[in-house]
Design a protein around this motif. Sequence first.
Motif, PDB file in Angstrom:
ATOM      1  N   GLN A   1       0.850  -1.189   0.000  1.00 51.31           N
ATOM      2  CA  GLN A   1       0.000   0.000   0.000  1.00 51.31           C
ATOM      3  C   GLN A   1       0.882   1.233   0.000  1.00 51.31           C
TER       4      GLN A   1
ATOM      5  N   SER B   1      -3.847   8.012  -2.813  1.00 47.91           N
ATOM      6  CA  SER B   1      -3.618   6.578  -2.709  1.00 47.91           C
ATOM      7  C   SER B   1      -4.691   5.857  -3.508  1.00 47.91           C
ATOM      8  N   SER B   2      -4.435   4.610  -3.833  1.00 51.29           N
ATOM      9  CA  SER B   2      -5.456   3.773  -4.446  1.00 51.29           C
ATOM     10  C   SER B   2      -6.249   3.028  -3.378  1.00 51.29           C
ATOM     11  N   SER B   3      -5.846   3.178  -2.127  1.00 45.38           N
ATOM     12  CA  SER B   3      -6.498   2.488  -1.018  1.00 45.38           C
ATOM     13  C   SER B   3      -7.493   3.405  -0.315  1.00 45.38           C
ATOM     14  N   VAL B   4      -8.470   2.795   0.320  1.00 45.11           N
ATOM     15  CA  VAL B   4      -9.456   3.528   1.101  1.00 45.11           C
ATOM     16  C   VAL B   4      -9.002   3.562   2.553  1.00 45.11           C
TER      17      VAL B   4
ATOM     18  N   LYS C   1      -9.884   8.246  -0.408  1.00 47.48           N
ATOM     19  CA  LYS C   1      -8.618   7.762  -0.942  1.00 47.48           C
ATOM     20  C   LYS C   1      -7.593   8.882  -1.060  1.00 47.48           C
ATOM     21  N   ASP C   2      -8.023  10.126  -0.876  1.00 43.16           N
ATOM     22  CA  ASP C   2      -7.110  11.231  -1.088  1.00 43.16           C
ATOM     23  C   ASP C   2      -7.474  12.394  -0.179  1.00 43.16           C
TER      24      ASP C   2
END
Lengths: 119, 113
Positions: free
Chosen positions: B2, B25-28, B70-71
């Motif tokens: 991550q 990020s591409s993650s939550v 995510k951002d």
Amino acid sequence: NAGVTQTPKFRILKIGQSMTLQCAQDMNHNYMYWYRQDPGMGLKLIYYSVGAGITDKGEVPNGYNVSRSTTEDFPLRLELAAPSQTSVYFCASSYSPGPPGAIYNSPLHFGNGTRLTVT
Amino acid sequence: TQLLEQSPQFLSIQEGENLTVYCNSSSVFSSLQWYRQEPGEGPVLLVTVVTGGEVKKLKRLTFQFGDARKDSSLHITAAQPGDTGLYLCAGAFAKTSYDKVIFGPGTSLSVIP
């Protein structure tokens, strides 16, 4: 109230030497953490502890050891220092998040760091 | 792995200018924090955002959490030399422990008088 105190502030080690980075907090925090900070890489978690006698590995634990014999102190031990361990090391502490269980109720308090060079 | 990315990496502006820095990020994330770090010191927490779309203000600093969590962005109005420092974002994947928190590499801000 000193907060989180780290010693020493600077240290130069030769390859293969060992040392202990000291960290003490006077806020009665249960949780303590060790991070390393490298340029352009952010903070990486090395080890953490949720209370006296309990420690666990973080993201980058290899080459390091910790102990937590008291609530106040959380020393980080480097055995057989290597150039890859050249970094700035930060100790941090926080209250236990606890129910309703949210770290946003329990911010990290950082020390001022130890700059370590291994040559 | 991550990842949390921050942009720009470096920013040098004149006193009085406005600026925005980003954390992506591409993650939550369940929550996201912003810290400021001055030379020779440890990071100091500025704010924590928890809800998607949330906006928080701290004097001249405005923090926004993306709708999808995510951002995030940090906007500084009328920057002052005292704003100089490294701005770090940290995203939490779980609510209960900092072992599930990742830090971005930071944006180094220099405000020139």
